[in-house]
Design a protein around this motif. Structure first.
Motif, PDB file in Angstrom:
ATOM      1  N   ASP A  15       0.788  -1.195   0.170  1.00  8.75           N
ATOM      2  CA  ASP A  15       0.038  -0.072  -0.039  1.00  8.75           C
ATOM      3  C   ASP A  15       0.839   1.239  -0.186  1.00  8.75           C
ATOM      4  O   ASP A  15       2.074   1.056   0.180  1.00  8.75           O
ATOM      5  N   TRP A  16       0.315   2.438   0.017  1.00 12.31           N
ATOM      6  CA  TRP A  16       0.872   3.589   0.068  1.00 12.31           C
ATOM      7  C   TRP A  16       1.320   3.917   1.390  1.00 12.31           C
ATOM      8  O   TRP A  16       0.618   3.580   2.385  1.00 12.31           O
ATOM      9  N   GLY A  17       2.748   4.510   1.615  1.00 15.50           N
ATOM     10  CA  GLY A  17       2.983   4.668   2.998  1.00 15.50           C
ATOM     11  C   GLY A  17       4.314   3.795   3.444  1.00 15.50           C
ATOM     12  O   GLY A  17       5.146   3.637   2.542  1.00 15.50           O
ATOM     13  N   VAL A  18       4.329   3.411   4.647  1.00 14.35           N
ATOM     14  CA  VAL A  18       5.618   2.621   5.160  1.00 14.35           C
ATOM     15  C   VAL A  18       5.357   1.264   4.699  1.00 14.35           C
ATOM     16  O   VAL A  18       5.128   0.272   5.305  1.00 14.35           O
TER      17      VAL A  18
END
Lengths: 113, 112
Positions: free
Chosen positions: A96-99
């Protein structure tokens, strides 16, 4: 095993002849990336898809386009390859987007004659 | 603009020796990744460092992150020939998340 697959592994094209590189993933990840890595250089992000949302890097040449028809597949189209486009093209995915860690495919080595 | 600098860019070392590769970056980030690349191959993830003070070890490699100094290190202990490869650090651009900027890479050659 879940993985990122790139085809072909080696692609030879002629100057100016359009070429398409393919990436598929069995990880069901939302984000897919295309990187260009020239010889002895670091990978450079060209663009990414978050789901169907396309995001182009500001310095990616117009000659490079991408398509993501579904979650599993992403294509890199080079409309008129020049000699300077010879490189390794790496596809990567992240959950996913992010960390989230990026997982890289084996790459496609593009030669332009 | 985020800049990521690795040094050294080339490292030739004897088997059994220790050495450290440094990765400096120019702006705030607390997410740093180390990758290994063998010639003609893709990138293999080695370490994911997500906070200040993070330390991770795998075999003869140990990575650490100091976000205040904007510095990560990759320490090699008792090098063996199989560690010969190019090592990249990559820093995540904030606040965008998950947009990696790579260092130039360190070519490691371990001589037997």
């Amino acid at each position: 095993d879940a993985m990122v697959i790139q085809n072909p592994r080696y692609q030879v094209t002629q100057f100016g002849k359009p070429v398409t590189l393919s990436c598929s993933q069995t990880l069901n990840h939302n984000v897919m990336y295309w990187y260009q890595q020239k010889s002895s250089q670091a990978p450079k992000l060209l663009f990414h898809y978050y789901d169907k949302d396309f995001n182009n890097e500001a310095d990616t040449p117009d000659n490079f386009q991408s398509r993501r028809p579904n979650t599993s597949f992403c294509f890199l189209d080079i409309r008129s390859p020049g000699l300077g486009d010879a490189a390794m093209y790496l596809c990567a995915t992240s959950r996913d987007w992010g960390v989230h860690e990026q997982f890289f495919g084996p790459g496609t080595r593009l030669t332009v004659l | 603009e985020l800049k990521v600098e690795q040094n050294p860019l080339f490292l030739s070392m004897q088997e059994g020796k220790n050495y450290t590769i440094y990765c400096n970056y120019s702006t705030t980030s607390d997410r740093l990744y180390w990758y290994r690349q063998d010639p003609g191959k893709s990138l293999e993830s080695l370490f994911v460092l997500l906070s200040n003070g993070a330390v991770k070890q795998e075999g003869r490699l140990m990575a650490s992150l100091d976000t205040k100094a904007r510095l990560s290190t990759l320490h090699i202990t008792a090098a063996v020939h199989d560690l010969s490869a190019t090592y990249f650090c990559a820093v995540d651009l904030l606040p965008y998340g998950n947009k990696l900027v790579f260092g130039a890479g360190t070519i490691l050659r371990v001589k037997s």
